[in-house]
Design a protein around this motif. Structure first.
Motif, PDB file in Angstrom:
ATOM      1  N   ILE A   3       0.897  -1.263  -0.021  1.00 10.48           N
ATOM      2  CA  ILE A   3       0.019  -0.291  -0.004  1.00 10.48           C
ATOM      3  C   ILE A   3       0.910   0.951  -0.013  1.00 10.48           C
ATOM      4  N   GLY A   4       1.879   1.286   0.744  1.00 11.29           N
ATOM      5  CA  GLY A   4       2.804   2.477   0.712  1.00 11.29           C
ATOM      6  C   GLY A   4       4.258   2.043   1.448  1.00 11.29           C
ATOM      7  N   ILE A   5       5.113   2.801   1.016  1.00 13.22           N
ATOM      8  CA  ILE A   5       6.585   2.649   1.521  1.00 13.22           C
ATOM      9  C   ILE A   5       6.966   3.935   1.984  1.00 13.22           C
ATOM     10  N   GLY A   6       7.728   4.066   3.007  1.00 15.23           N
ATOM     11  CA  GLY A   6       8.336   5.219   3.489  1.00 15.23           C
ATOM     12  C   GLY A   6       9.505   4.999   4.254  1.00 15.23           C
ATOM     13  N   HIS A   7      10.629   5.775   4.215  1.00 12.20           N
ATOM     14  CA  HIS A   7      11.810   5.854   4.768  1.00 12.20           C
ATOM     15  C   HIS A   7      12.220   7.266   5.374  1.00 12.20           C
ATOM     16  N   TYR A  49      14.731   8.874  20.852  1.00 15.86           N
ATOM     17  CA  TYR A  49      13.979  10.054  19.922  1.00 15.86           C
ATOM     18  C   TYR A  49      14.117  10.124  18.581  1.00 15.86           C
ATOM     19  N   ALA A  50      15.373  10.190  18.445  1.00 14.17           N
ATOM     20  CA  ALA A  50      15.629  10.171  16.905  1.00 14.17           C
ATOM     21  C   ALA A  50      15.090   8.907  16.006  1.00 14.17           C
ATOM     22  N   LYS A  51      15.056   7.761  16.668  1.00  9.17           N
ATOM     23  CA  LYS A  51      14.469   6.808  15.913  1.00  9.17           C
ATOM     24  C   LYS A  51      12.948   6.700  15.661  1.00  9.17           C
ATOM     25  N   ARG A  52      12.596   7.212  16.879  1.00  5.77           N
ATOM     26  CA  ARG A  52      11.126   7.335  16.527  1.00  5.77           C
ATOM     27  C   ARG A  52      10.243   8.666  15.936  1.00  5.77           C
ATOM     28  N   PHE A  53      11.450   9.862  15.783  1.00  2.56           N
ATOM     29  CA  PHE A  53      11.091  10.819  14.885  1.00  2.56           C
ATOM     30  C   PHE A  53      11.282  10.245  13.341  1.00  2.56           C
ATOM     31  N   ALA A  54      12.206   9.471  13.206  1.00  2.00           N
ATOM     32  CA  ALA A  54      12.202   8.925  11.895  1.00  2.00           C
ATOM     33  C   ALA A  54      11.179   8.168  11.478  1.00  2.00           C
ATOM     34  N   ALA A  55      10.731   7.048  12.356  1.00  2.00           N
ATOM     35  CA  ALA A  55       9.685   6.133  12.060  1.00  2.00           C
ATOM     36  C   ALA A  55       8.372   6.975  11.719  1.00  2.00           C
ATOM     37  N   LYS A  56       8.163   7.972  12.580  1.00  2.00           N
ATOM     38  CA  LYS A  56       6.947   8.753  12.237  1.00  2.00           C
ATOM     39  C   LYS A  56       6.956   9.490  10.964  1.00  2.00           C
ATOM     40  N   GLU A  57       8.112  10.040  10.619  1.00  2.00           N
ATOM     41  CA  GLU A  57       8.387  10.505   9.188  1.00  2.00           C
ATOM     42  C   GLU A  57       8.166   9.577   8.311  1.00  2.00           C
ATOM     43  N   ALA A  58       8.605   8.350   8.362  1.00  2.00           N
ATOM     44  CA  ALA A  58       8.528   7.365   7.491  1.00  2.00           C
ATOM     45  C   ALA A  58       7.033   6.661   7.361  1.00  2.00           C
ATOM     46  N   GLY A  64       1.190   8.338   2.581  1.00  2.00           N
ATOM     47  CA  GLY A  64       0.862   9.269   1.470  1.00  2.00           C
ATOM     48  C   GLY A  64       0.589  10.634   1.736  1.00  2.00           C
ATOM     49  N   THR A  65       0.611  11.052   3.042  1.00  2.00           N
ATOM     50  CA  THR A  65       0.226  12.332   3.366  1.00  2.00           C
ATOM     51  C   THR A  65       1.253  13.352   3.997  1.00  2.00           C
ATOM     52  N   GLY A  66       2.332  12.669   4.598  1.00  2.00           N
ATOM     53  CA  GLY A  66       3.300  13.574   5.262  1.00  2.00           C
ATOM     54  C   GLY A  66       2.401  13.881   6.418  1.00  2.00           C
ATOM     55  N   ILE A  67       3.029  14.893   7.373  1.00  2.00           N
ATOM     56  CA  ILE A  67       2.343  15.208   8.465  1.00  2.00           C
ATOM     57  C   ILE A  67       1.589  16.517   8.015  1.00  2.00           C
ATOM     58  N   SER A  68       0.306  16.150   7.531  1.00  2.00           N
ATOM     59  CA  SER A  68      -0.751  16.969   6.949  1.00  2.00           C
ATOM     60  C   SER A  68      -1.730  16.499   7.114  1.00  2.00           C
ATOM     61  N   VAL A 126       9.362   2.015   6.676  1.00  2.00           N
ATOM     62  CA  VAL A 126       8.091   1.463   7.074  1.00  2.00           C
ATOM     63  C   VAL A 126       7.467   0.968   5.688  1.00  2.00           C
ATOM     64  N   LEU A 127       6.606  -0.153   5.918  1.00  2.00           N
ATOM     65  CA  LEU A 127       5.966  -0.735   4.720  1.00  2.00           C
ATOM     66  C   LEU A 127       4.571  -0.917   5.205  1.00  2.00           C
ATOM     67  N   ILE A 128       3.618  -0.756   4.399  1.00  6.58           N
ATOM     68  CA  ILE A 128       2.267  -0.936   4.689  1.00  6.58           C
ATOM     69  C   ILE A 128       1.837  -1.910   3.786  1.00  6.58           C
TER      70      ILE A 128
END
Length: 138
Positions: A3-7, A49-58, A64-68, A126-128
Motif C-alpha cells: 500500500i505504501g513505503i516510507g523511509h 527520540y531520533a529513531k521514533r522521529f524517523a519512524a513517524k516521518e517514514a 501518502g500524506t506527510g504530516i498534514s 515503513v512498509l504498509i
C-alpha cells in the motif's frame, strides 16, 4: 500487496539540538506519553527520540500524506513487542487516512517497521501491506 513505503534518515545532531533548545515543548508535541517514558529511561535518550522521529516521518510518507491533512505526530506511536521488535500503532485518525487508501477486498492491513541508528543518524523504514482476502495469512 504494498500500500505504501516510507523511509527517513534523521541526523542525531538535529535531534540533540532540538532537545537542547526546546526540551519538553518538542517532546510533548511530537511523542506520546508512553514514547517519552520509554526514551527518557534509556541511557541514550537522543537516539531513542531520533529513531521514533524517523519512524513517524517514514510512516507519514508511507501513508501518502506527510504530516498534514489533519495527521499529527502523535497519531503514530512506536512500540515494541515482547522480543523488542519495533511496531507502529496508528490512532483512529491515522487509521481513517489509511482506510481511505484501502482497496475493497483487503482482509487485513499490516504495518512493518524497522529502525536502526549509528552515532550520527537514525534510520526508519515503513512498509504498509494489504493482505488480500484470498491470500493465506502469514
Amino acid at each position: 500487496m504494498v500500500i505504501g513505503i516510507g523511509h527517513d534518515i534523521v541526523p542525531m545532531e538535529r535531534i540533540r539540538r532540538v532537545l537542547r533548545l526546546y526540551g519538553t515543548r518538542f517532546t510533548n508535541r511530537v511523542f506520546t506519553e508512553s514514547e517519552r517514558a520509554q526514551c527518557d529511561k534509556k541511557p541514550r535518550p537522543t537516539a531513542c527520540y531520533a529513531k521514533r522521529f524517523a519512524a513517524k516521518e517514514a510512516c507519514a510518507k508511507a501513508l501518502g500524506t506527510g504530516i498534514s491533512a489533519g495527521l499529527s505526530w502523535q497519531d503514530m506511536r512506536v512500540t515494541h513487542d515482547r522480543r523488542g521488535k519495533p511496531a507502529l500503532v496508528l490512532s483512529t485518525r491515522a487509521m481513517d487516512v489509511l482506510t481511505r487508501r484501502q482497496r475493497h477486498g483487503w482482509r487485513e492491513v499490516v504495518l512493518h517497521l524497522t529502525l536502526s541508528d549509528t552515532d550520527s543518524c537514525a534510520i526508519a523504514f515503513v512498509l504498509i501491506e494489504g493482505i488480500e482476502s484470498h491470500e493465506p495469512h502469514r
